[in-house]
Scaffold this motif. Structure first.
Motif, PDB file in Angstrom:
ATOM      1  N   GLU A 202      -1.902   2.655   7.850  1.00 30.97           N
ATOM      2  CA  GLU A 202      -0.861   1.710   7.447  1.00 30.97           C
ATOM      3  C   GLU A 202      -0.638   0.682   8.553  1.00 30.97           C
ATOM      4  O   GLU A 202      -0.522  -0.518   8.294  1.00 30.97           O
ATOM      5  CB  GLU A 202       0.432   2.490   7.161  1.00 30.97           C
ATOM      6  CG  GLU A 202       1.389   1.778   6.262  1.00 30.97           C
ATOM      7  CD  GLU A 202       2.539   2.695   5.848  1.00 30.97           C
ATOM      8  OE1 GLU A 202       3.484   2.211   5.224  1.00 30.97           O
ATOM      9  OE2 GLU A 202       2.498   3.909   6.197  1.00 30.97           O
TER      10      GLU A 202
ATOM     11  N   LEU B 259      -0.804   6.193   2.643  1.00 33.05           N
ATOM     12  CA  LEU B 259      -1.782   6.197   3.724  1.00 33.05           C
ATOM     13  C   LEU B 259      -1.203   6.835   4.978  1.00 33.05           C
ATOM     14  O   LEU B 259       0.017   6.903   5.154  1.00 33.05           O
ATOM     15  CB  LEU B 259      -2.223   4.764   4.023  1.00 33.05           C
ATOM     16  CG  LEU B 259      -2.849   4.018   2.848  1.00 33.05           C
ATOM     17  CD1 LEU B 259      -3.145   2.573   3.219  1.00 33.05           C
ATOM     18  CD2 LEU B 259      -4.124   4.735   2.387  1.00 33.05           C
TER      19      LEU B 259
ATOM     20  N   ASN C  95       0.853  -1.184   0.000  1.00 35.09           N
ATOM     21  CA  ASN C  95       0.000   0.000   0.000  1.00 35.09           C
ATOM     22  C   ASN C  95       0.884   1.226   0.000  1.00 35.09           C
ATOM     23  O   ASN C  95       2.088   1.149   0.244  1.00 35.09           O
ATOM     24  CB  ASN C  95      -0.976  -0.023   1.191  1.00 35.09           C
ATOM     25  CG  ASN C  95      -0.262   0.057   2.516  1.00 35.09           C
ATOM     26  OD1 ASN C  95       0.406   1.054   2.829  1.00 35.09           O
ATOM     27  ND2 ASN C  95      -0.356  -1.006   3.312  1.00 35.09           N
ATOM     28  N   GLN C  96       0.301   2.376  -0.228  1.00 39.36           N
ATOM     29  CA  GLN C  96       1.114   3.596  -0.266  1.00 39.36           C
ATOM     30  C   GLN C  96       0.254   4.808   0.004  1.00 39.36           C
ATOM     31  O   GLN C  96      -0.955   4.792  -0.198  1.00 39.36           O
ATOM     32  CB  GLN C  96       1.795   3.746  -1.619  1.00 39.36           C
ATOM     33  CG  GLN C  96       0.826   3.970  -2.757  1.00 39.36           C
ATOM     34  CD  GLN C  96       1.538   4.082  -4.096  1.00 39.36           C
ATOM     35  OE1 GLN C  96       2.021   3.103  -4.658  1.00 39.36           O
ATOM     36  NE2 GLN C  96       1.626   5.295  -4.597  1.00 39.36           N
TER      37      GLN C  96
END
Lengths: 250, 250, 250, 250, 250, 250
Positions: free
Chosen positions: E241, E236, E233-234
């Protein structure tokens, strides 16, 4: 692309309305042809009239489909549609199915505005068959018998707008579907005057079969929309007999 | 009482099966007549074939109904039933509708055992139209193509019983509906051999129209089953034209 | 044929109405007997009263069913019907179920006209249990409390007709169901005065159990309508105990 | 708070299981009493047995409710619940309703694991009446007849776990409902061993009626859960007669 | 027990109403904390505003949940609820879900009384997602725009009562749900003045999560409410996270 | 025409697949732009991930929509679609909605073939929200975790075909929907190899928004898809704030 619209009503004046709206709606290069049912009633409002219209549509389709890339059953209520989808080798749709596909892309709940009270039961069953009755806000129809089926728009425009307003404000419609081939083209005129998006069967059907032709999803050779199994038949017109004999999945 | 059963299939052998079971089922004094569709296919399994069968049934009904107290569309799937209910002055039913009415009096959930795989989609849609899909446990069909439509019972009896057993034990059926005119009379033979009640379309339809004749509920003169409004028509057979002209609610 | 109608209400005047309509409706040779619940309330309108009526119907059925070919729970709402269908060796139906089976053969959507406002919730749940709520147009009830349960017809006939008219014109009903044993026989009087077919629970139930007796569909020995498994019980009347002990599928 | 749990089965061993789990689940200060049905069957699995259990529950409730702040019908399938909700002045729930309320707060779809095959039809109809059948993933039941209704847990624990695993992996359940009073307390033991949340009827019902007592939502004096209208009755126990006479909304 | 109520609206005045009602409703020893969304709109009425509120609720939950035993999304419409139920290790509910769980224990059909017309579509879709639309009698809303979201109760109390009366008398509601956080606590005041039970989202949610904490049903480690699979993911927030990284079913 | 496809996943490799299929599908003259979500997860499979994706899609749409004639939420499951339809002045659709609109024109029942087991629950809820669950034959997913989200097609092609075959033969699908942006373009390759029509979300969405642009149905200024009412907000990005402030129906 060549698209055949079959008017299952016998009214040439309605065929003219259908043709005009289909041509206005089609992409550049699409050729439109409208063929009026050779037998049947002037305007289909009931299940029995739809039964006749379905057979008339099948006769027209059997005789002419080979020249076309797609076929549209150009009556709301879609008489004969599911059967023709099995039998014909090309994409087929109908005015209700196509209008509801458009409406489903524009809001959650839709209302149908129709040209008579009587026609509402047949439309409701059509929506139920399509499976979208959970999104049907209401069906409202004009109260008075139609004087002139080819001129309903001029006579009844203001009343249709008033019905549509009630669909939005009382029934919770997000989209209005103007139903019935005699109203073909009216949605185009009313847009600015209604508080929600408005869709029309003829223009929706033309655009959607153009899309299906472009998407090339393929035809069924198994499952319930494969062509009917070859079997003995009798007493059919040469065109229907030829269509039944032409099964494509050997 | 005089009851007309219309076989929308063109198979005389199936008409014979229908006639035999109808006569076995009828009350004393009821006269049974079976008329085979003058055009169409040998055995209806698909929506397109049903469209043709509906029109054939309408032609037969229009021509002959006046001699009868009730009309039965003697094919499972009930081609043309709703339309004929509007148009005819007498009670009308079909094999699916009648069998489901019987089944609904015998248990909560029912399964349909049919004579082909292909036919199941059309039957499911018929049950949905009737509105009893919430009580449908399953539809199971024979796997192999039918060699002889008039002799399916002798050939396939054991397999049909095995299908019915699975409907009860795996699908939770409380009642078995043996579907399709070619199975007419088979329910009668299988009763002792199935673990739940079994119903048949032909016998159910005959009994139920006898009941409707006796109950005299009246015919609709308003609402969606009133006769279609009088309007222009063209290209129809004299019988259909006469039927459309004979509206009774002036 | 011998048919038992159990009135789960304790009103003898209602039993008289039931008996009169049952006898008018039965085929020649059918013997009708009506037994009034030995305990309970004068007229069932609520779920709690139905709970009591169901048990009273079970007691009557357990005690008397052996003399009969079929049993009818003669109250709209069908108290105890599903349980009795498991337990009794003969066909069983109830007024709602039977009236809806008739209605389903006469049109697509039906309305129920009832004798009080309060009773509507119980009726709606009954229709939902039967699975035909998709075809229910409306339930309308009289506004005022009933002065005399055995004489509702004379007092309220015109109001019931007015309610039925609204069901057709405002709610889209194709068929009217006159609901409640106190209205037994009224449908017969109103036929010519309503614009759509009208059905009655008592006459429908009598005709339908006659049909089930004739069709001989068999009784369940597996599935959810087989007799309840033999197990310990206590405190029951001798009749109920005997019924529970008489399981037939060893 | 004083809570009455009515066991509509006649098995004292099941009442013991119910009492133990109810006491483990109750908030501090809540008093639990369990009363076993004075008549009926050892364990309710069918609609007919539920009809008897409903009446037994009504008798117990009518006789004892005045000492309690809430009443629980402590059988899955909730025999008599809707009727008692009308008649009693305090909150009432049943094991299915309460377990489903818990399940609905823990996931989208739930499965029911039950102690027999036969019982599944009755449970499915109970879930449908509650209106949550759209969230029902499956109902699975033990295959073999129960040797000892009061000791099903020890005998069948591993099989129940295996059934629950299949509900999750094959049927898509997000929550498991362990159904039936004989399983009371088992959920507590299985938690760590199941891959999804597991709920139990007895503990859910006790917590939820405690909540309803605290929330004080009020009782209906209009609408379909107001007490039944006062009317003539006969042949009832003094307790039932007193309950019917005590309508509170004059 | 420590319970977090997240107000996905940005109105502190509404948070005050929520806090007051939550504290009045909580069991002794329960600690209540209300956190207002750090971003979003003053009062959520539409799907787009709910989308924003869902994300704001997720941010608050991710940041603070570890201090709490349960989390409540304290807006009717339950923005983000299903997602948070997957992601958080503790019980989670929302005001609609909780109010409907209460209502389902009190009657068969419920109506929702809301603070604006516009909000009704979003509420209807929420009820449909919960699967209880078959028990929804109606949704009625105030006609006029809200002058002061934190003071709707004083201004509109009488109008809300009038709407509730119509829900009971015209729509057949057995229970009234007062919807929307700005009405928190109003149910408590209106009880004696409405003819049927009335429930509130905040008090219901507080009681129901207390019950879930006590019942300890366990968290899903398989099925659709297990934590989301670990994946890249990125962009956040650290809290989100961390929440996504903390999957508990390795 | 200029069409924006928003990839709510953060995978640029998936955006490449989307762009390629969108460009292959678009009519001549249509300009395609794909923007990848600036925050979120690599591939959305769950409700919580969809909640994040919805907000990311809203941010992208708010920032960029003014340059486009239509916006597509390019993830199956349609995160944020309904909200964006309220807020944006142009047509908006999503991959599921668009694929189902195509499927509904090609057959009666459709199956969805997906790239994981986990994702099925979210897809089922999406289909239910669209209201077409009555036509959903099944959802089948690949069993194994995805090694490389941008290369699922090469790795898993044969398995996806096998799943599709089972949908047709075991589940009764008339149409196959290949679901999930990582499968964009695969339908095009598989057509000749499947026994029924196959549709894809990206190509369907591009064609359908082109149709909506051409049909010019108008935007809602009343009803539930009118822009959200102007009200106080805080903490939002400038783009979102601007979008909320730009209501067009004063």
């Amino acid at each position: 692309m060549n698209i055949l619209l079959i008017n299952p009503n016998t009214s040439d004046s309605v065929s003219d309305l259908i043709r005009a709206e289909a041509e206005r709606s089609a992409a550049q290069g699409t050729q439109i042809e409208v063929i009026t049912a050779p037998f049947g009633v002037a305007y289909i409002e009931t299940r029995f009239e739809a039964l006749i219209g379905a057979y008339a549509a099948a006769e027209v389709a059997a005789k002419h489909h080979e020249r076309f890339d797609a076929v549209i059953v150009a009556a709301f209520g879609d008489p004969g549609l599911a059967g023709l989808r099995e039998a014909l080798p090309c994409p087929v749709t109908g005015l209700t199915e196509a209008a509801l596909a458009s409406a489903s892309l524009l809001g959650q709940r839709f209302s149908i505005v129709a040209i008579s009270q009587r026609i509402r039961a047949w439309y409701r069953e059509t929506v139920q068959h399509i499976g979208l009755d959970g999104r049907l806000a209401s069906i409202r129809g004009l109260d008075e018998p139609l004087a002139d089926i080819g001129n309903v728009q001029g006579n009844q425009g203001e009343r249709l707008i008033a019905l549509a307003e009630r669909c939005v404000d009382e029934d919770g419609a997000d989209v209005i579907v103007l139903a019935g081939a005699p109203l073909a083209g009216l949605a185009r005129c009313l847009r600015g005057r209604l508080p929600v998006p408005v869709v029309d069967g003829v223009s929706s059907a033309v655009r959607h079969v153009e899309s299906l032709i472009a998407l090339q999803p393929g035809k069924a050779v198994r499952g319930s929309f494969a062509p009917p199994p070859v079997k003995a038949n009798q007493g059919l017109s040469p065109a229907l007999e030829r269509l039944l004999a032409s099964r494509r999945h050997v």
